[in-house]
Scaffold this motif. Structure first.
Motif, PDB file in Angstrom:
ATOM      1  N   GLU A   1      50.563  40.319  32.963  1.00 45.32           N
ATOM      2  CA  GLU A   1      50.540  38.929  32.532  1.00 45.32           C
ATOM      3  C   GLU A   1      51.921  38.492  32.049  1.00 45.32           C
ATOM      4  O   GLU A   1      52.711  39.302  31.549  1.00 45.32           O
ATOM      5  CB  GLU A   1      49.507  38.690  31.423  1.00 45.32           C
ATOM      6  CG  GLU A   1      49.804  39.354  30.118  1.00 45.32           C
ATOM      7  CD  GLU A   1      48.890  38.886  28.991  1.00 45.32           C
ATOM      8  OE1 GLU A   1      48.268  37.812  29.094  1.00 45.32           O
ATOM      9  OE2 GLU A   1      48.809  39.621  27.990  1.00 45.32           O
ATOM     10  N   PHE A   2      52.171  37.219  32.217  1.00 47.16           N
ATOM     11  CA  PHE A   2      53.424  36.615  31.790  1.00 47.16           C
ATOM     12  C   PHE A   2      53.471  36.542  30.273  1.00 47.16           C
ATOM     13  O   PHE A   2      52.475  36.212  29.630  1.00 47.16           O
ATOM     14  CB  PHE A   2      53.536  35.217  32.394  1.00 47.16           C
ATOM     15  CG  PHE A   2      54.610  34.374  31.803  1.00 47.16           C
ATOM     16  CD1 PHE A   2      54.311  33.358  30.918  1.00 47.16           C
ATOM     17  CD2 PHE A   2      55.944  34.603  32.132  1.00 47.16           C
ATOM     18  CE1 PHE A   2      55.291  32.570  30.369  1.00 47.16           C
ATOM     19  CE2 PHE A   2      56.942  33.818  31.582  1.00 47.16           C
ATOM     20  CZ  PHE A   2      56.615  32.803  30.696  1.00 47.16           C
ATOM     21  N   VAL A   3      54.653  36.834  29.699  1.00 50.79           N
ATOM     22  CA  VAL A   3      54.833  36.756  28.254  1.00 50.79           C
ATOM     23  C   VAL A   3      55.845  35.667  27.896  1.00 50.79           C
ATOM     24  O   VAL A   3      55.550  34.753  27.134  1.00 50.79           O
ATOM     25  CB  VAL A   3      55.300  38.103  27.673  1.00 50.79           C
ATOM     26  CG1 VAL A   3      55.569  37.985  26.180  1.00 50.79           C
ATOM     27  CG2 VAL A   3      54.269  39.193  27.951  1.00 50.79           C
ATOM     28  N   ALA A   4      57.049  35.777  28.450  1.00 50.76           N
ATOM     29  CA  ALA A   4      58.114  34.829  28.111  1.00 50.76           C
ATOM     30  C   ALA A   4      59.169  34.861  29.195  1.00 50.76           C
ATOM     31  O   ALA A   4      59.335  35.874  29.881  1.00 50.76           O
ATOM     32  CB  ALA A   4      58.740  35.171  26.765  1.00 50.76           C
ATOM     33  N   ALA A   5      59.891  33.752  29.346  1.00 51.69           N
ATOM     34  CA  ALA A   5      60.947  33.670  30.360  1.00 51.69           C
ATOM     35  C   ALA A   5      62.102  32.847  29.833  1.00 51.69           C
ATOM     36  O   ALA A   5      61.936  31.985  28.956  1.00 51.69           O
ATOM     37  CB  ALA A   5      60.407  33.062  31.649  1.00 51.69           C
ATOM     38  N   ILE A   6      63.271  33.119  30.408  1.00 48.44           N
ATOM     39  CA  ILE A   6      64.475  32.349  30.090  1.00 48.44           C
ATOM     40  C   ILE A   6      65.170  32.036  31.398  1.00 48.44           C
ATOM     41  O   ILE A   6      65.355  32.910  32.248  1.00 48.44           O
ATOM     42  CB  ILE A   6      65.382  33.115  29.103  1.00 48.44           C
ATOM     43  CG1 ILE A   6      66.556  32.256  28.661  1.00 48.44           C
ATOM     44  CG2 ILE A   6      65.843  34.461  29.672  1.00 48.44           C
ATOM     45  CD1 ILE A   6      67.271  32.794  27.421  1.00 48.44           C
ATOM     46  N   SER A   7      65.551  30.786  31.574  1.00 54.19           N
ATOM     47  CA  SER A   7      66.113  30.356  32.853  1.00 54.19           C
ATOM     48  C   SER A   7      67.602  30.637  32.922  1.00 54.19           C
ATOM     49  O   SER A   7      68.281  30.765  31.909  1.00 54.19           O
ATOM     50  CB  SER A   7      65.876  28.852  33.047  1.00 54.19           C
ATOM     51  OG  SER A   7      66.669  28.117  32.145  1.00 54.19           O
TER      52      SER A   7
END
Length: 117
Positions: free
Chosen positions: A45-51
């Motif tokens: 599952e997705f937790v966090a992202a930074i572009s």
């Protein structure tokens, strides 16, 4: 891109951990990066992202206000995890992802986080 996550461990509920992801083979500044996790018996599952470029961040609802993703000039990304809950127990992976779908293009070795109640 080769990614290696570290910083996992055993922590009591309410505690904090900081995960790190070191990269080699490519400059992470040009990638959208994310933390994903897989709990025992569950899907990733997705937790966090930074572009890349603007460092825009996005978080799963389950971790908003508790986790913070960041990157630095040393070609690494981090996940500061506060107020940990037993349901945060999982293997955490850093990954290069496609923005908004969170499909992983490159995975790293994961690091296990165990939160005891």
């Amino acid at each position: 891109v080769q990614l290696q996550a570290s910083g996992g461990g055993l922590v009591q509920a309410g505690g904090s951990l900081r995960l790190s992801c070191a990269a080699s083979g490519s400059d992470l500044d040009f990638y959208n990066m994310a933390w994903l996790r897989q709990a025992p018996g569950k899907e990733h599952e997705f937790v966090a992202a930074i572009s890349w470029g603007t460092d825009t961040t996005s978080y799963a609802d389950s971790v908003k206000g508790r986790f913070t993703i960041s990157r630095d000039a040393k070609n690494a990304i981090y996940l500061q995890m506060n107020s940990l809950k037993p349901e945060d127990t999982a293997v955490y992976y850093c990954a290069v992802v496609q923005w908004s779908t969170w499909d992983a293009l490159y995975w790293g070795q994961g690091t296990l986080v165990t939160v005891s109640s």
